[in-house]
Write an enzyme that holds these catalytic residues in place. Structure first.
Site, mmCIF file in Angstrom:
data_model
loop_
_atom_site.group_PDB
_atom_site.id
_atom_site.type_symbol
_atom_site.label_atom_id
_atom_site.label_comp_id
_atom_site.label_asym_id
_atom_site.label_seq_id
_atom_site.Cartn_x
_atom_site.Cartn_y
_atom_site.Cartn_z
ATOM 1 C CB THR A 104 -4.119 -52.629 12.626
ATOM 2 O OG1 THR A 104 -5.312 -52.213 13.276
ATOM 3 C CG2 THR A 104 -3.165 -53.211 13.641
ATOM 4 C CB THR A 142 -8.552 -55.067 17.788
ATOM 5 O OG1 THR A 142 -8.748 -56.434 17.793
ATOM 6 C CG2 THR A 142 -7.070 -54.874 17.471
ATOM 7 C CD GLU A 182 -11.978 -52.590 10.276
ATOM 8 O OE1 GLU A 182 -10.818 -52.950 10.487
ATOM 9 O OE2 GLU A 182 -12.943 -53.357 10.286
ATOM 10 C CB SER A 232 -5.663 -59.998 0.411
ATOM 11 O OG SER A 232 -6.820 -59.267 0.714
ATOM 12 C CG ASN A 257 -13.556 -56.106 8.523
ATOM 13 O OD1 ASN A 257 -12.587 -56.367 9.219
ATOM 14 N ND2 ASN A 257 -14.324 -55.051 8.718
#
EC number: 2.3.1.35
Lengths: 412, 412
Positions: free
Chosen positions: A160, A197, A283, A412, A407
């Site tokens: 992802t 996740t 991230e 978007s 995040n």
């Protein structure tokens, strides 16, 4: 900007006899990206896994649990796993359950088995309906390219916000018999104890009976995927699955044999590698931190303190800045909830640098020594509690501008 | 970039009879800024407070607790409070305690009282020795400008990473008697339940006996300073103190009187205002969020879920981005640790917009409605658990690029 995370080399990912992988671009959320993975198993395979403890656990997680329970009751083996990205099918109520079941039915029809022999997985945005028609339409394409050599493609298909695919592979010899283990994982936010996740799939060609595999998976998860944290969020979809295809030479039938110990060690080790890859690709991560708490009364209290440090945004931003503002670590230890902790006996080390001695600043500590370690990309924080002989280790990353950017912009 | 936080107007901060405030530029960490505050009390004053629960509680916090215990045993009243910024005197071991005591001795000598009649407070960097000589050298200057009208200067003198001073003031009439209440507070990181690097001082001219004041302060803290979170970090130095100078008309001698109820309500209300100011000026805050959890079995479980939402970096970054990625709220509810929560009965509202109905997406929910609310600077998240009649509310802010910048650069 992953931290010391080498791109897997497809040729190094060994096929595991008894499992084939197929992928497709189903357009679940975005066009032109692999977002669907099917793993087809030999009839000799056993499968076990651990799942998120989030009460809002996703529809596919609920279906997986039910189907695995069915295996335990009926002995009918799992035939395939199916994973989609782009949509988590979580927070979707009854409709979500119907969609997860419809996915199983569609794949079962194509493979000629019962829907209860399919395990479904989803990862992506929560609270949006799964576009199940697009998913179903992608299944024939995934099945068309089923191949034992598809591990690299599989690692890509489950990504992802990961910046790169994650996979590991090795061959071990146990009792003179060769075992091949290959696995893939994906992160990269919402990572914390009790899963995230985070999806992890590890296959090996050993034959392992169900209760023994259950035991092995739980032990491996507790020392790998349950020891990582990125942002303290536990997702609705986290799953770590181990597949023993039974197509190889080694058989393990009980947990007391030397073969069990050796195989369990190999499974734990590769699981740690896959779990740490998730942290290295956290991230916005720029640093990989190992946090070890020693001399505690129990493993539980050591973990509690380690996570208190690993979750602190103030600690994580200080590491991002390479600023040895190490009092923030003491503060995080102090609010970890160990009510009878005597901080006057506590020692803190940053790699080889002794920072805090008996609860205060070590008189020998020099800021330039702390600074030197803080500038590294891999750092170990070691805390000695001086109250017992238990210990625990977790892995985490720092907290950067990019975490916020990623995040804030995810959808978007 | 504080969120709807008006700059206090000095003329609106009413003096409280029985307390004078003096400040100095002591150069504790940086030159040319107010960093030392002395509050001198009338001999009729009673003082009560709540402190951080961090096990690494700072040396001044330990000294405060001992001195307040001394008051309870001996009846000798507190004469003054002294606050320095720039250094937290925490994680400083025995030397830190000696420095906190030396601060009390120096101020006591200047005021002609016992060191045990002084309460010391520090806020700033942890794990560095307090420059106590500079602090002591600043005390005569602070005493030289003691004045009942110095509340605005006092609010400035306790700032660290706050972008502006925080103060509130009001006059109430209880049983026909006028009571003036004026308070100041500072944040702005390390803010979470059970206190934070948060200092709050509230003075009123009522006369309140010690046990009644203790009761009133605890109740007020539980509904104000213990209901805010910015980053989930609990600091080593958090303190909230209420001073009843006894120089005014109203006397409160027991907790069952109507006067108690009215005064306690006023103290709670102004404490909430001071606490919310800290959130509005949270590091990097661009949004002010009220999180209310209703229909729970206990206040405790409602708070637990509210904090789980309020601490989630994923929720906070979504609010920063005005992105109605509201599944993240469901995920945070799910991992709040309420094991028997039936999510299929849960409802979620964003202001007036009904987002999740019976645990799934409300079929009537439109993304543009969520988007509209997310763009506001003040947002209420309301969760209904459908399992009882308890409720709790907390206040928090979003998580922005500036939070990372501020905390990565704090010491530089």
């Amino acid at each position: 900007m992953a931290v010391n995370l080498p791109l897997p080399i497809a040729a190094n990912l060994k096929p595991v006899a008894g499992i084939e992988l197929g992928f497709a671009e189903a357009g679940i959320r975005k066009a032109n990206r692999k977002d669907l993975l099917v793993m087809k198993l030999a009839p000799t395979a056993t499968v076990s896994g651990v799942f998120t403890k989030n009460r809002f656990c996703a529809a596919p997680v609920q279906v997986c649990k039910a189907h695995l329970e069915g295996v335990r009751l009926s002995g009918t083996p799992i035939q395939a796993l199916v994973v989609n990205t782009g949509n988590a099918n979580a927070g979707t109520g009854e409709a979500g359950l119907a969609n997860a079941n419809a996915t199983c039915e569609a794949l079962a029809a194509l493979l000629g088995c019962a829907p209860s022999q399919i395990l479904p997985f989803s990862t992506g945005v929560i609270l949006e309906p799964l576009p199940v028609d697009r998913l179903k339409a992608g299944l024939p394409n995934a099945i068309a390219n089923l191949n034992a050599d598809n591990w690299y493609n599989a690692a890509e298909a489950i990504m992802t916000t990961d910046t790169q695919p994650k996979a590991a592979s090795r061959t071990v010899t146990i009792a003179g018999k060769s075992v091949t283990l290959t696995g893939i994982s994906k992160g990269a936010g919402m990572i914390k104890p009790n899963m995230a996740t985070m999806l992890g799939y590890l296959a090996m060609d050993a034959k392992v009976v169900q209760p023994v595999l259950d035991h092995m998976v739980k032990a491996a998860a507790d020392k790998s995927f349950n020891c990582i944290t990125i942002d303290g969020d536990t997702s609705t979809n986290d799953s770590f699955m181990v597949i023993a295809t039974g197509a190889g030479q080694l058989e393990v039938n009980d947990t007391t044999s030397p073969e069990y110990a050796e195989l369990a060690a190999a499974v734990t080790s590769i699981s740690q590698e896959l779990a740490q890859m998730i942290v290295r690709d956290g991230e916005g991560a720029t640093k990989f931190m190992t946090i070890t708490v020693e001399e505690g009364r129990s493993v539980e209290e050591c973990r509690q303190i380690a996570y208190s440090i690993g979750h602190s945004p103030l600690v994580k931003t200080a590491f991002y800045a390479s600023d040895p503002n190490l009092g923030r670590i003491l503060a995080a230890i102090g609010y970890a909830g160990i009510d009878d902790l005597d901080v006057s006996k506590l020692n803190l080390y940053l790699d080889d640098v002794w920072v805090a001695k008996n609860g205060g600043r070590n008189p020998e500590y020099k800021e330039e020594d702390g600074q030197r370690v803080m500038k590294q990309s891999e750092i170990t924080i070691r805390v000695k509690l001086a109250r017992g002989d238990a210990a625990a280790t977790i892995w985490t990353c720092d907290f950067s501008h990019d975490y916020v950017s990623i995040n804030a912009d995810y959808r978007s």
